[in-house]
Design a protein around this motif. Structure first.
Motif, short mmCIF file in Angstrom:
data_model
loop_
_atom_site.label_atom_id
_atom_site.label_comp_id
_atom_site.label_asym_id
_atom_site.label_seq_id
_atom_site.Cartn_x
_atom_site.Cartn_y
_atom_site.Cartn_z
N GLY A 196 0.81 -1.21 0.00
CA GLY A 196 0.00 0.00 0.00
C GLY A 196 0.84 1.26 0.00
N GLN A 197 0.19 2.37 0.34
CA GLN A 197 0.83 3.69 0.32
C GLN A 197 1.14 4.13 1.75
OE1 GLN A 197 1.60 5.42 -2.53
NE2 GLN A 197 0.94 3.54 -3.55
N ALA A 198 2.33 4.64 1.93
CA ALA A 198 2.73 5.25 3.19
C ALA A 198 3.80 6.28 2.87
CB ALA A 198 3.25 4.22 4.18
N SER A 199 3.87 7.30 3.66
CA SER A 199 4.85 8.36 3.47
C SER A 199 6.27 7.80 3.55
CB SER A 199 4.63 9.42 4.56
OG SER A 199 5.80 10.15 4.81
N ASP A 200 7.09 8.12 2.55
CA ASP A 200 8.49 7.69 2.57
C ASP A 200 9.19 8.23 3.81
OD1 ASP A 200 8.40 6.18 0.26
OD2 ASP A 200 9.05 7.83 -1.04
N SER A 201 8.83 9.44 4.20
CA SER A 201 9.43 10.06 5.38
C SER A 201 9.09 9.26 6.65
CB SER A 201 8.94 11.50 5.50
OG SER A 201 9.43 12.10 6.66
N LEU B 107 31.40 5.78 7.40
CA LEU B 107 30.20 6.62 7.55
C LEU B 107 29.06 5.96 6.79
CD1 LEU B 107 31.70 10.12 6.72
CD2 LEU B 107 30.91 9.32 8.94
N ILE B 108 27.90 5.88 7.44
CA ILE B 108 26.75 5.22 6.81
C ILE B 108 25.52 6.09 7.00
CG2 ILE B 108 25.29 3.18 6.79
CD1 ILE B 108 27.91 1.85 8.19
N ASP B 109 24.83 6.32 5.90
CA ASP B 109 23.56 7.03 5.93
C ASP B 109 22.49 6.06 5.42
OD1 ASP B 109 22.35 9.65 6.51
OD2 ASP B 109 21.72 9.55 4.41
N PHE B 110 21.33 6.08 6.03
CA PHE B 110 20.22 5.22 5.62
C PHE B 110 19.26 6.02 4.74
CE2 PHE B 110 20.71 3.48 10.16
CZ PHE B 110 21.66 2.56 9.78
N LYS B 111 18.87 5.45 3.63
CA LYS B 111 17.85 6.04 2.76
C LYS B 111 16.83 4.95 2.45
CE LYS B 111 20.17 9.94 2.11
NZ LYS B 111 19.86 11.06 2.96
N THR B 112 15.56 5.29 2.53
CA THR B 112 14.52 4.28 2.37
C THR B 112 13.82 4.36 1.01
OG1 THR B 112 13.04 5.71 3.63
CG2 THR B 112 14.10 3.92 4.82
N TYR B 113 14.49 4.89 0.03
CA TYR B 113 13.95 4.93 -1.33
C TYR B 113 13.62 3.51 -1.79
CZ TYR B 113 13.66 5.77 -6.32
OH TYR B 113 13.23 5.83 -7.62
N SER B 114 12.47 3.38 -2.46
CA SER B 114 12.04 2.04 -2.85
C SER B 114 11.90 1.86 -4.36
CB SER B 114 10.72 1.69 -2.15
OG SER B 114 9.72 2.62 -2.51
N GLY B 115 12.64 2.66 -5.13
CA GLY B 115 12.61 2.52 -6.58
C GLY B 115 13.46 1.35 -7.05
N THR B 116 14.42 1.65 -7.93
CA THR B 116 15.27 0.59 -8.47
C THR B 116 16.74 0.94 -8.24
OG1 THR B 116 15.53 1.55 -10.68
CG2 THR B 116 13.59 0.14 -10.31
N THR B 117 17.56 -0.08 -8.26
CA THR B 117 19.01 0.11 -8.15
C THR B 117 19.51 0.95 -9.31
OG1 THR B 117 19.23 -2.01 -7.01
CG2 THR B 117 21.22 -1.11 -8.03
N GLN B 118 18.99 0.72 -10.50
CA GLN B 118 19.42 1.47 -11.67
C GLN B 118 19.19 2.97 -11.47
OE1 GLN B 118 17.47 -1.32 -11.77
NE2 GLN B 118 19.11 -2.66 -12.45
N GLN B 119 18.08 3.36 -10.84
CA GLN B 119 17.81 4.78 -10.59
C GLN B 119 18.87 5.38 -9.65
OE1 GLN B 119 13.78 4.03 -9.29
NE2 GLN B 119 12.96 5.16 -11.04
N LEU B 120 19.31 4.60 -8.66
CA LEU B 120 20.32 5.09 -7.72
C LEU B 120 21.66 5.35 -8.41
CD1 LEU B 120 19.86 2.57 -4.77
CD2 LEU B 120 18.77 4.80 -5.08
N LEU B 121 21.94 4.63 -9.48
CA LEU B 121 23.23 4.68 -10.15
C LEU B 121 23.23 5.54 -11.41
CD1 LEU B 121 24.16 0.93 -9.70
CD2 LEU B 121 24.81 2.87 -8.25
N ASP B 122 22.08 6.09 -11.77
CA ASP B 122 21.95 6.90 -12.99
C ASP B 122 22.07 8.39 -12.64
OD1 ASP B 122 21.17 8.31 -15.26
OD2 ASP B 122 19.22 7.32 -15.43
#
Length: 186
Positions: free
Chosen positions: A26-31, A123-138
């Motif tokens: 379902g839908q929930a705020s990414d934040s 150093l580690i930062d957490f990001k909860t983006y749920s798209g695709t790996t390809q988007q992260l690398l483009d």
């Protein structure tokens, strides 16, 4: 000023892909999902399924993040990757606060995670983006991981000012099961 507002661009390199996503129903705020996962990773015993389920419920996400087991596996895969790549930690710090003056700006925030070893800190930062790996690398994609380089450079300056050596800058995307290294532009 928040570290996430610090401008900077870098290169993004995929270091690890667990091959397993955390399902989102379902839908929930990414934040909101991000806040919940940050809390899980920083303040919960990741082996305690009941405590994890209670925290997910406290964020009213029990219908959205339905698999505590997937959250546990995501964390377990990530920690195993860190151990393999950097060795056993001498210390593991979460939500490490810092304040730094850059020119006339005061930057305050907290570092999501610091994996400290005898050789230095990761150093580690957490990001909860749920798209695709390809988007992260483009680099042309608005979700390109390299756009967080300024934020992690800010963290690195703060850690180095304390006398520690920084080994790497990583972003952990637990929803995707990906770990991305940030590097300077050549």
């Amino acid at each position: 000023m928040s570290p996430s507002m610090v401008a900077g661009q870098g290169r993004a390199e995929l270091l690890y892909d667990s091959g397993e996503r955390i399902p989102r129903i379902g839908q929930a705020s990414d934040s909101l999902v991000g806040d919940c996962i940050h809390q899980l990773f920083s303040s919960t015993d990741m082996q305690d399924s009941e405590a994890m389920a209670q925290l997910v419920s406290a964020y009213q996400l029990q219908g959205h993040l339905t698999s505590v087991e997937a959250l546990q596996r995501s964390w377990s895969h990530f920690v195993e990757f860190l151990r393999t790549q950097y060795g056993e930690p001498t210390a593991l710090r979460h939500e490490l606060p810092f304040k730094q003056q850059v020119g006339k700006q005061v930057i305050t925030g907290s570092i999501d995670m610091l994996w400290e070893t005898a050789e230095g800190a990761v150093l580690i930062d957490f990001k909860t983006y749920s798209g695709t790996t390809q988007q992260l690398l483009d680099p042309t994609n608005p979700h390109y991981a390299g756009r967080y380089k300024g934020q992690l450079d800010c963290y690195q300056r703060a850690i180095e000012a304390s006398g520690q050596r920084v080994l790497d800058q990583l972003i952990f995307y637990p929803i995707l099961g990906d770990v991305v290294r940030l590097l300077p532009l050549d």
